[in-house]
Design a protein around this motif. Sequence first.
Motif, PDB file in Angstrom:
ATOM      1  N   ILE A 191     -11.103  40.167 -19.546  1.00 52.22           N
ATOM      2  CA  ILE A 191     -11.022  39.321 -20.824  1.00 52.22           C
ATOM      3  C   ILE A 191     -10.276  39.778 -21.932  1.00 52.22           C
ATOM      4  O   ILE A 191      -9.556  39.036 -22.746  1.00 52.22           O
ATOM      5  CB  ILE A 191     -12.617  38.913 -21.077  1.00 52.22           C
ATOM      6  N   VAL A 238     -16.120  25.163 -20.211  1.00 52.62           N
ATOM      7  CA  VAL A 238     -17.609  25.307 -20.673  1.00 52.62           C
ATOM      8  C   VAL A 238     -18.139  26.705 -20.080  1.00 52.62           C
ATOM      9  O   VAL A 238     -18.997  27.097 -20.663  1.00 52.62           O
ATOM     10  CB  VAL A 238     -18.290  24.198 -19.917  1.00 52.62           C
ATOM     11  N   ASP A 239     -17.732  27.312 -19.059  1.00 52.19           N
ATOM     12  CA  ASP A 239     -18.023  28.483 -18.588  1.00 52.19           C
ATOM     13  C   ASP A 239     -17.558  29.687 -19.242  1.00 52.19           C
ATOM     14  O   ASP A 239     -17.890  30.976 -18.664  1.00 52.19           O
ATOM     15  CB  ASP A 239     -18.255  28.781 -17.030  1.00 52.19           C
ATOM     16  N   THR A 240     -16.517  29.726 -19.940  1.00 55.39           N
ATOM     17  CA  THR A 240     -15.866  30.803 -20.481  1.00 55.39           C
ATOM     18  C   THR A 240     -15.915  30.687 -22.107  1.00 55.39           C
ATOM     19  O   THR A 240     -15.102  30.427 -22.808  1.00 55.39           O
ATOM     20  CB  THR A 240     -14.243  30.602 -20.256  1.00 55.39           C
ATOM     21  N   ALA A 241     -17.330  31.048 -22.575  1.00 58.13           N
ATOM     22  CA  ALA A 241     -17.720  31.055 -23.958  1.00 58.13           C
ATOM     23  C   ALA A 241     -17.209  31.875 -24.702  1.00 58.13           C
ATOM     24  O   ALA A 241     -16.807  31.843 -26.013  1.00 58.13           O
ATOM     25  CB  ALA A 241     -19.197  31.064 -24.059  1.00 58.13           C
ATOM     26  N   GLU A 242     -16.650  33.146 -24.003  1.00 61.03           N
ATOM     27  CA  GLU A 242     -15.982  33.941 -24.813  1.00 61.03           C
ATOM     28  C   GLU A 242     -14.691  33.733 -25.635  1.00 61.03           C
ATOM     29  O   GLU A 242     -14.074  34.261 -26.349  1.00 61.03           O
ATOM     30  CB  GLU A 242     -15.709  35.564 -24.135  1.00 61.03           C
ATOM     31  N   TYR A 243     -13.880  32.489 -25.182  1.00 58.40           N
ATOM     32  CA  TYR A 243     -12.720  32.103 -25.554  1.00 58.40           C
ATOM     33  C   TYR A 243     -12.941  31.320 -26.689  1.00 58.40           C
ATOM     34  O   TYR A 243     -12.189  30.616 -27.375  1.00 58.40           O
ATOM     35  CB  TYR A 243     -11.788  31.485 -24.822  1.00 58.40           C
TER      36      TYR A 243
END
Lengths: 298, 64
Positions: A191, A238-243
């Motif tokens: 990431i 929804v499952d890549t909150a870090e972006y």
Amino acid sequence: MLDSPFLQATLTGVAAGVLIRYSMLKRDYRQYPSYPHGTAIHLATAFIAAVIGSVAIPALIEKEFTAVTFLALAAAQFRDVRDLERMMLKNLDEINLVSRGAEYVEGVARVFEARNYLVMFASLLVGGATYIGNILYGLIVVAVTYYISGRLKGGKVIGEIARIRQGKVYFKGPNLFVENIHFMNLGIESIREKYLERALGVIIEPLNDDARATLASIGQRMAIAHDAASILGLYKDVDTAEYTPLLRRDLDTGRIGMVIVPIEKDIEFLLEAVERVPVLESAFRSPLKTSAGRKASD
Amino acid sequence: MAVELNKFILAIIALKPEKVAGGGAPVFYAENEEEQGKLALTLSRITEGVAHDLENGTYVIVKH
């Protein structure tokens, strides 16, 4: 029948009101109000406002005082319009990848209510002028109210209260920075690589103390993130909150840093998008208007 | 309105057992850094959380 001054006043008033409302309905990148049905709803409420507004002065002159009480009735109706808009936007906001934030939603809802009053007032002036004078006076008032409503509808944008430029995105260990502003700690190597490859950093420097206080508002920062993401596209699910795009404040200087991972990596247009984000009415602060604020500023 | 937990540690992925103790969140022990990175990625995707590196051989997955 068209000779009747009452009918003339009503017709010019209503036509002017609906025209002014339509000119204020901008269908732009915000996709709000939606087309065609959202637009139809607002034109319909504008029509009602215009009818009530344009009959008010003729009714007063004819001593039909009950007709004037309709103005009060209409005001209650338009408050409901605001509640409805707020509720709908709030519900939709919960499932946005980047939410607008409560202040933005409140701002939009308030604008919808206020514009109905503007329409009512414009129709009142136009209807009154037509009834007292003739249709020519009415048309002159139409031009004047059209100009004034155009002036009233625009607010300030971020580009007017701050200087916006690119900032360098880098990592110190797992910690993400834009210039000297810390954003977050990202544990996963892949990431971090994605960030270095795709992310853009922006620095927003407030021009004075008023702007600094305004930019400190969390609602204003959410609005910037939302608008930037909706214009440049967002590299996120929804499952890549870090972006999630983030805006953080440099506590020492009041500068705001933003980091975003857009689909279109194009700094020029990102800066432009940030510049034209509206300054929210509820976020706007002006400490410089007080003497204590002015003295404290140096 | 949806009720959600925020700023909550969902899982801990540790290399060194002596650095963590039992608490609210489940602890996963990894053999090496490669496995740790993989576990962090998988768990963060499953929980829709974000993996943070505490820089002492421990990762936490946090719901934001």
